[in-house]
Write an enzyme that holds these catalytic residues in place. Structure first.
Site, PDB file in Angstrom:
ATOM      1  N   LYS A   1      -8.451  -0.439  -9.100  1.00  0.00           N
ATOM      2  CA  LYS A   1      -9.099  -1.098  -7.959  1.00  0.00           C
ATOM      3  C   LYS A   1     -10.244  -0.225  -7.464  1.00  0.00           C
ATOM      4  O   LYS A   1     -10.061   0.975  -7.244  1.00  0.00           O
ATOM      5  CB  LYS A   1      -8.078  -1.307  -6.833  1.00  0.00           C
ATOM      6  CG  LYS A   1      -8.642  -1.918  -5.553  1.00  0.00           C
ATOM      7  CD  LYS A   1      -7.513  -2.300  -4.600  1.00  0.00           C
ATOM      8  CE  LYS A   1      -7.996  -2.933  -3.318  1.00  0.00           C
ATOM      9  NZ  LYS A   1      -8.352  -1.955  -2.281  1.00  0.00           N
TER      10      LYS A   1
ATOM     11  N   SER B   1       0.831  -1.214   0.000  1.00  0.00           N
ATOM     12  CA  SER B   1       0.000   0.000   0.000  1.00  0.00           C
ATOM     13  C   SER B   1       0.858   1.253   0.000  1.00  0.00           C
ATOM     14  O   SER B   1       1.900   1.310   0.658  1.00  0.00           O
ATOM     15  CB  SER B   1      -0.888   0.004   1.253  1.00  0.00           C
ATOM     16  OG  SER B   1      -1.424   1.297   1.471  1.00  0.00           O
TER      17      SER B   1
ATOM     18  N   TYR C   1      -1.992   5.355  -4.264  1.00  0.00           N
ATOM     19  CA  TYR C   1      -2.964   6.422  -3.999  1.00  0.00           C
ATOM     20  C   TYR C   1      -2.466   7.642  -4.750  1.00  0.00           C
ATOM     21  O   TYR C   1      -1.322   8.067  -4.568  1.00  0.00           O
ATOM     22  CB  TYR C   1      -3.071   6.724  -2.500  1.00  0.00           C
ATOM     23  CG  TYR C   1      -4.000   5.790  -1.756  1.00  0.00           C
ATOM     24  CD1 TYR C   1      -5.283   5.511  -2.235  1.00  0.00           C
ATOM     25  CD2 TYR C   1      -3.610   5.204  -0.551  1.00  0.00           C
ATOM     26  CE1 TYR C   1      -6.137   4.671  -1.541  1.00  0.00           C
ATOM     27  CE2 TYR C   1      -4.468   4.355   0.140  1.00  0.00           C
ATOM     28  CZ  TYR C   1      -5.735   4.103  -0.363  1.00  0.00           C
ATOM     29  OH  TYR C   1      -6.572   3.272   0.319  1.00  0.00           O
TER      30      TYR C   1
ATOM     31  N   THR D   1      -5.905   2.679  -6.734  1.00  0.00           N
ATOM     32  CA  THR D   1      -7.156   2.598  -5.981  1.00  0.00           C
ATOM     33  C   THR D   1      -7.982   3.855  -6.231  1.00  0.00           C
ATOM     34  O   THR D   1      -7.530   4.971  -5.974  1.00  0.00           O
ATOM     35  CB  THR D   1      -6.869   2.410  -4.482  1.00  0.00           C
ATOM     36  OG1 THR D   1      -6.152   1.174  -4.331  1.00  0.00           O
ATOM     37  CG2 THR D   1      -8.153   2.348  -3.674  1.00  0.00           C
TER      38      THR D   1
ATOM     39  N   HIS E   1     -13.631  -1.740  -1.283  1.00  0.00           N
ATOM     40  CA  HIS E   1     -12.681  -1.395  -0.223  1.00  0.00           C
ATOM     41  C   HIS E   1     -13.060  -2.070   1.101  1.00  0.00           C
ATOM     42  O   HIS E   1     -12.893  -1.515   2.184  1.00  0.00           O
ATOM     43  CB  HIS E   1     -12.635   0.128  -0.039  1.00  0.00           C
ATOM     44  CG  HIS E   1     -11.288   0.688   0.359  1.00  0.00           C
ATOM     45  ND1 HIS E   1     -10.485   1.374  -0.502  1.00  0.00           N
ATOM     46  CD2 HIS E   1     -10.619   0.671   1.536  1.00  0.00           C
ATOM     47  CE1 HIS E   1      -9.377   1.757   0.136  1.00  0.00           C
ATOM     48  NE2 HIS E   1      -9.445   1.341   1.369  1.00  0.00           N
TER      49      HIS E   1
HETATM   50  C1  FNR Z   1      -7.748  -1.535   3.484  1.00  0.00           C
HETATM   51  N1  FNR Z   1      -7.856  -1.447   2.094  1.00  0.00           N
HETATM   52  C2  FNR Z   1      -6.954  -0.683   1.391  1.00  0.00           C
HETATM   53  N2  FNR Z   1      -7.007  -0.628   0.021  1.00  0.00           N
HETATM   54  C3  FNR Z   1      -6.092   0.075  -0.680  1.00  0.00           C
HETATM   55  O1  FNR Z   1      -6.172   0.096  -1.904  1.00  0.00           O
HETATM   56  N3  FNR Z   1      -5.107   0.757  -0.024  1.00  0.00           N
HETATM   57  C4  FNR Z   1      -4.988   0.773   1.327  1.00  0.00           C
HETATM   58  O2  FNR Z   1      -4.079   1.389   1.889  1.00  0.00           O
HETATM   59  C5  FNR Z   1      -5.958   0.056   2.081  1.00  0.00           C
HETATM   60  N4  FNR Z   1      -5.902   0.057   3.444  1.00  0.00           N
HETATM   61  C6  FNR Z   1      -6.772  -0.768   4.157  1.00  0.00           C
HETATM   62  C7  FNR Z   1      -6.653  -0.818   5.544  1.00  0.00           C
HETATM   63  C8  FNR Z   1      -7.454  -1.693   6.262  1.00  0.00           C
HETATM   64  C9  FNR Z   1      -7.284  -1.771   7.753  1.00  0.00           C
HETATM   65  C10 FNR Z   1      -8.412  -2.518   5.592  1.00  0.00           C
HETATM   66  C11 FNR Z   1      -9.276  -3.503   6.343  1.00  0.00           C
HETATM   67  C12 FNR Z   1      -8.556  -2.412   4.227  1.00  0.00           C
HETATM   68  C13 FNR Z   1      -8.853  -2.276   1.366  1.00  0.00           C
HETATM   69  C14 FNR Z   1      -8.284  -3.664   1.036  1.00  0.00           C
HETATM   70  O3  FNR Z   1      -7.274  -3.576   0.052  1.00  0.00           O
HETATM   71  C15 FNR Z   1      -9.353  -4.622   0.462  1.00  0.00           C
HETATM   72  O4  FNR Z   1     -10.044  -3.988  -0.585  1.00  0.00           O
HETATM   73  C16 FNR Z   1     -10.363  -5.102   1.500  1.00  0.00           C
HETATM   74  O5  FNR Z   1      -9.790  -5.253   2.775  1.00  0.00           O
HETATM   75  C17 FNR Z   1     -10.934  -6.441   1.016  1.00  0.00           C
HETATM   76  O6  FNR Z   1     -11.932  -6.855   1.824  1.00  0.00           O
HETATM   77  P1  FNR Z   1     -11.744  -7.956   3.011  1.00  0.00           P
HETATM   78  O7  FNR Z   1     -10.916  -9.113   2.489  1.00  0.00           O
HETATM   79  O8  FNR Z   1     -11.103  -7.226   4.136  1.00  0.00           O
HETATM   80  O9  FNR Z   1     -13.166  -8.347   3.278  1.00  0.00           O
END
Ligand code: FNR
Length: 370
Positions: A241, A109, A133, A159, A265
């Site tokens: 994404k 990330s 990002y 994203t 997300h």
């Molecule tokens: C995320 N997600 C996320 N996505 C992204 O593109 N950049 C990021 O920095 C983050 N940070 C992030 C932090 C936390 C604590 C969570 C729980 C999620 C989203 C992540 O990539 C993903 O889309 C979801 O977590 C998928 O769903 P599940 O497997 O958690 O149900």
């Protein structure tokens, strides 16, 4: 036995709850608004039933998939998750090491506490992608992409669903936003372009650096045309994404991107948004022949992987389960979560009568009557 690691997702989550304070736990476990979409991401899997096939000789199996001309051992990837330092001191390096040991691609990330170079450094030749990002400062964005290329990342995941943080009630209640206490900004504070915009280096004046970060992190002014800037700056495959609408999937195709990740997300952005699994079939229908469509949101068990792949996903990303593994047992926990998910996927594939991922399709699914 307190050293025994959990098996089920539910137990991993319960154990993570025991070891984390309210702020970090709910930052991970929570979603946007009333968390309707977060819950539906899981429930939507129960609306499809598997109809297994028998007598197909499933003795020799292979989970490999091909994406962008490369072979990957399995259809699993670690979803990009920022600020892992709030979950475990090993943070992103622990997760990345666990991924590397299993040859499961790690998506680093932008919002990581440890830098993309440090993450790449512990992964060796193992597959790694970089999640971008899109900073308000285009030169910072271009610098991130250059750094990702230089440190050996194989793809850029942009994203799109987070031009600003959503209304997250648990974090508001806990008055918890990790970035404001200097977590999750490792890539920014070390970036030469970002640093050149500051009056004083972040080491001398962290408050000012965080302030500049908050002003430039999100970019609500982004449009499709901006993707052309990214295309000019990299030859790596670009994935978008956060696509949920089939018309956006078609636009992605028009703008020359290489892949799509259907995602909401993890239910953390638009509460009431369609679940990822429900969004998948119309998008596969719209662009699946031209572009690889991946998905994330709610993947917890092997059967979930099999359902998503049968509905046309080429691979799936796993988010929160890895973070509960990290909370409970650091690198070993993430490794255990992923290894179990791989084993469960392999067994379920076999029990469905398939020997390879390519054999999966909708013919083994039935919409639930219940
Ligand atoms: C995320 N997600 C996320 N996505 C992204 O593109 N950049 C990021 O920095 C983050 N940070 C992030 C932090 C936390 C604590 C969570 C729980 C999620 C989203 C992540 O990539 C993903 O889309 C979801 O977590 C998928 O769903 P599940 O497997 O958690 O149900």
């Amino acid at each position: 036995d307190p050293d025994r690691l959990p098996v089920s997702y539910e137990e991993w989550e319960a154990r993570a709850r025991e070891v984390l304070e309210d702020g970090p736990f709910y930052y991970v476990a929570g979603g946007a608004g009333g968390e309707e979409t977060m819950k539906d991401n899981l429930q939507s899997f129960t609306r499809w039933k598997i109809v297994p096939r028998m007598l197909k000789n499933v003795e020799n199996r292979d989970l490999n998939v091909e994406l962008f001309g490369k072979r990957y051992d399995s259809p699993l990837l670690q979803a990009p998750i920022g600020v892992q330092s709030i979950i475990h001191e090993g943070g992103e390096l622990a997760s990345a090491r666990a991924s590397a040991a299993l040859n499961i691609p790690y998506i680093a990330s932008s919002a990581s506490t440890r830098t993309m170079e440090e993450v790449a450094g512990v992964m060796g030749e193992a597959p790694k992608w970089f999640q971008l990002y899109w900073n308000k400062d285009p030169e910072v964005t271009a610098s991130f992409v250059r750094r990702a290329e230089a440190s050996g990342y194989d793809a850029i995941v942009v994203t799109l669903d987070t031009p600003m943080m959503a209304w997250r009630e648990k974090d508001l209640k806990n008055v918890y936003l990790p970035f404001l206490i200097g977590e999750g900004v490792g890539n920014y504070f070390t970036d030469p372009v970002f640093r050149s915009r500051l009056g004083a280096p972040p080491e001398e004046d962290p408050a000012q650096a965080v302030m500049h970060w908050t002003k430039t992190f999100g970019n609500p002014g982004l449009t499709w045309e901006h993707l052309l800037f990214l295309r000019e700056h990299t030859d790596l495959p670009i994935l978008l994404k956060g696509i949920l609408h089939p018309d956006d999937a078609k636009k992605a195709l028009d703008f020359g991107v290489d892949g799509i990740i259907v995602s909401n997300h993890g239910g953390r952005q638009v509460d009431g948004a369609v679940s990822s699994l429900d969004a998948l079939p119309p998008i596969v229908e719209a662009v699946g022949k031209e572009l690889p469509v991946l998905m994330d949101g709610g993947i917890r068990r092997g059967a979930d992987v099999i359902k998503a792949l049968s509905l046309g996903a080429k691979a799936v990303l796993v988010g929160r389960p890895c973070m509960y593994g990290l909370a409970v047992a650091g690198e070993q926990g993430v490794h255990e979560v992923l290894r179990n998910l791989l084993a469960d996927t392999d067994i379920t594939l076999a029990l469905c009568g398939c020997s390879s991922i390519a054999e999966l399709n909708e013919s083994i699914l039935q919409a639930s009557k219940g």
